[in-house]
Design a protein around this motif. Sequence first.
Motif, PDB file in Angstrom:
ATOM      1  N   CYS A   5      28.324  34.257  48.393  1.00 27.35           N
ATOM      2  CA  CYS A   5      29.319  33.181  48.316  1.00 27.35           C
ATOM      3  C   CYS A   5      30.399  33.372  49.378  1.00 27.35           C
ATOM      4  O   CYS A   5      30.687  34.497  49.791  1.00 27.35           O
ATOM      5  CB  CYS A   5      30.003  33.180  46.947  1.00 27.35           C
ATOM      6  N   GLU A   6      30.985  32.276  49.791  1.00 27.23           N
ATOM      7  CA  GLU A   6      32.226  32.332  50.551  1.00 27.23           C
ATOM      8  C   GLU A   6      33.379  32.410  49.554  1.00 27.23           C
ATOM      9  O   GLU A   6      33.355  31.740  48.516  1.00 27.23           O
ATOM     10  CB  GLU A   6      32.383  31.100  51.444  1.00 27.23           C
ATOM     11  N   VAL A   7      34.387  33.200  49.856  1.00 26.74           N
ATOM     12  CA  VAL A   7      35.512  33.386  48.945  1.00 26.74           C
ATOM     13  C   VAL A   7      36.807  33.368  49.750  1.00 26.74           C
ATOM     14  O   VAL A   7      36.908  34.039  50.780  1.00 26.74           O
ATOM     15  CB  VAL A   7      35.405  34.734  48.187  1.00 26.74           C
ATOM     16  N   THR A   8      37.792  32.606  49.287  1.00 29.51           N
ATOM     17  CA  THR A   8      39.096  32.644  49.941  1.00 29.51           C
ATOM     18  C   THR A   8      39.874  33.843  49.401  1.00 29.51           C
ATOM     19  O   THR A   8      39.774  34.185  48.222  1.00 29.51           O
ATOM     20  CB  THR A   8      39.893  31.349  49.685  1.00 29.51           C
ATOM     21  N   ASP A   9      40.631  34.492  50.268  1.00 32.07           N
ATOM     22  CA  ASP A   9      41.436  35.631  49.840  1.00 32.07           C
ATOM     23  C   ASP A   9      42.375  35.199  48.719  1.00 32.07           C
ATOM     24  O   ASP A   9      42.991  34.137  48.790  1.00 32.07           O
ATOM     25  CB  ASP A   9      42.243  36.186  51.007  1.00 32.07           C
ATOM     26  N   SER A  10      42.495  36.022  47.690  1.00 34.99           N
ATOM     27  CA  SER A  10      43.278  35.633  46.523  1.00 34.99           C
ATOM     28  C   SER A  10      44.406  36.613  46.242  1.00 34.99           C
ATOM     29  O   SER A  10      44.211  37.828  46.246  1.00 34.99           O
ATOM     30  CB  SER A  10      42.383  35.534  45.288  1.00 34.99           C
ATOM     31  N   ASP A  11      45.585  36.058  45.966  1.00 38.19           N
ATOM     32  CA  ASP A  11      46.738  36.812  45.498  1.00 38.19           C
ATOM     33  C   ASP A  11      47.097  36.412  44.073  1.00 38.19           C
ATOM     34  O   ASP A  11      48.204  36.692  43.610  1.00 38.19           O
ATOM     35  CB  ASP A  11      47.946  36.556  46.410  1.00 38.19           C
ATOM     36  N   ALA A  12      46.178  35.737  43.393  1.00 37.96           N
ATOM     37  CA  ALA A  12      46.452  35.219  42.056  1.00 37.96           C
ATOM     38  C   ALA A  12      45.524  35.884  41.042  1.00 37.96           C
ATOM     39  O   ALA A  12      44.869  36.881  41.337  1.00 37.96           O
ATOM     40  CB  ALA A  12      46.280  33.702  42.053  1.00 37.96           C
ATOM     41  N   ASN A  13      45.447  35.334  39.839  1.00 36.84           N
ATOM     42  CA  ASN A  13      44.527  35.865  38.832  1.00 36.84           C
ATOM     43  C   ASN A  13      43.260  35.015  38.768  1.00 36.84           C
ATOM     44  O   ASN A  13      42.602  34.926  37.731  1.00 36.84           O
ATOM     45  CB  ASN A  13      45.192  35.932  37.456  1.00 36.84           C
ATOM     46  N   PHE A  14      42.928  34.380  39.892  1.00 38.04           N
ATOM     47  CA  PHE A  14      41.725  33.560  39.980  1.00 38.04           C
ATOM     48  C   PHE A  14      41.171  33.651  41.390  1.00 38.04           C
ATOM     49  O   PHE A  14      41.845  34.130  42.310  1.00 38.04           O
ATOM     50  CB  PHE A  14      42.026  32.102  39.608  1.00 38.04           C
ATOM     51  N   VAL A  15      39.953  33.164  41.548  1.00 37.61           N
ATOM     52  CA  VAL A  15      39.273  33.240  42.841  1.00 37.61           C
ATOM     53  C   VAL A  15      38.603  31.894  43.114  1.00 37.61           C
ATOM     54  O   VAL A  15      37.925  31.350  42.242  1.00 37.61           O
ATOM     55  CB  VAL A  15      38.206  34.360  42.833  1.00 37.61           C
ATOM     56  N   GLN A  16      38.773  31.378  44.326  1.00 34.83           N
ATOM     57  CA  GLN A  16      38.053  30.181  44.746  1.00 34.83           C
ATOM     58  C   GLN A  16      36.805  30.611  45.512  1.00 34.83           C
ATOM     59  O   GLN A  16      36.891  31.435  46.430  1.00 34.83           O
ATOM     60  CB  GLN A  16      38.934  29.304  45.636  1.00 34.83           C
TER      61      GLN A  16
END
Length: 380
Positions: free
Chosen positions: A310-321
Motif C-alpha cells: 500500500c501507499e501510506v501518507t506519513d502520519s502524526d495522528a492516531n490514524f493512517v491514510q
Amino acid sequence: MSTNEPGTSGISLDDLPLRDELRGKSPYGAPQLDVAVRLNTNENPYPLPEALVDRITERVREAARGLNRYPDRDAVELRTQLAAYLTRTGGHPVRTEQVWAANGSNEVIQQLLQAFGGPGRRAIGFEPSYSMHGLIARGTGTEWISGPRREDFTIDVGAATRAMTARRPDVVFITSPNNPTGTAVDRDTVLALYEEAQSVKPTLVVVDEAYVEFSHRPSLLPLIEGRPNLVISRTMSKAFGAAGLRLGYLAADPAVVDAVQLVRLPYHLSAVTQATALAALEHTDTLLGYVEQLKAERDRLVTELRAAGCEVTDSDANFVQFGRFDGPGGAHAAWQRILDRGVLVRDNGVPEWLRVSAGTPAENDAFLDAVRALMKEQHA
C-alpha cells in the motif's frame, strides 16, 4: 439520519423552506455497524481505567447534589485545570482567561464562526481536511472556500496565499495533524499563512490540534504569544479516550475568549460534563500512557501497510491514510472487501484512499490480515 422520503405529513426534506446552501447536503457521520473490529472514527480503543471511572462516579455524585441549580456558567475550575494541562504539555504558559471550553471541539469551532464568520463573511480550509469545518461554516451562514493542497497532501504556501489573496477570508482553518491524511503542518507554514491572513485585514486563524498528542512534532501553542488572532483548538475525545464526554477547548488571547462568550448559549456546559472532565484531568499521566501505546501501533500500521504494497501518507495522528485503490470500484470497493472480513475502516471520499484508526494490537492484526488478503486478491 435525515431522509428525503415523505414522512407522516406526506412531505420530504426538499419540500421544506430549507436554506438554499443546505439543500442537497448530507449530515456528517460515519457508518455505525455491528462488526468485530471498528477502526473508522479515530476513537481511543482503550476503555477508561477503573480508577478514573471511580473518580468520575465520585465527582458526578457530588455534582448531582446540585443539579437543581445551573452549573458554573464560565466553567472556571475546568478552564483553570485545562490551562494547567496546556502549560505542562504544550511548551508555553497558559492562563485561565486564555482558555475556553465547550461541548466538543465542534462547538468550539461553531462558536468561533458565530463570532467571526456569518453572513457576508468567508472561511477557508485546505482540503481534503476535517469536513466539519466546511459544514459548520455553512451552518453559520459563512461562505466556505476550499483551498488547495499538493498531491502529497501537504500545504503549498504559495498556492494557499494566492487563494487567500484572491478571496480574503475572515477565518482560516489549518488542521495539524490533518484529518484524514495524518500529516502535521510545520511551524513556518503556519506563520506564513498567519502573516498573509493579517496583511490586509485582521483575520482569525484557527489551528485545529485535535490529534496533537499523537504527533512527533511539538504543539504550535507557543505561537499564540503576541498573535491575538491565532487560536489553538483541542479536544478530550482522542488522547483522553473520552469521545463520549464531548469536551473541546481552545487557547487564545483573552479577547478571543471574551468574543466567543458573546455567542455561547447560557450554561452550555452541564455540571456533569464539567465534573467528568475534571476527573479525567486528574488522570492525565495514565491516559497519556495509552497515547504512547497507540503511537507505537500507528507506526506499526504504517510499516506493515507499506510492506503489504500500500501507499501510506506519513502520519502524526492516531490514524493512517492508505491506498491507492484505483481498480474497479476504487476505494469504496476496497472498503467493502475489508468490511466483509469483519473490519470497519473509513471511506472519507478521498479518491483512491481509505483511513484506518489505530486500535489495540489484536484489532490492528485483524485489519492487517484483511488488507493483506485484499492486496493478494488484487494482484492475483
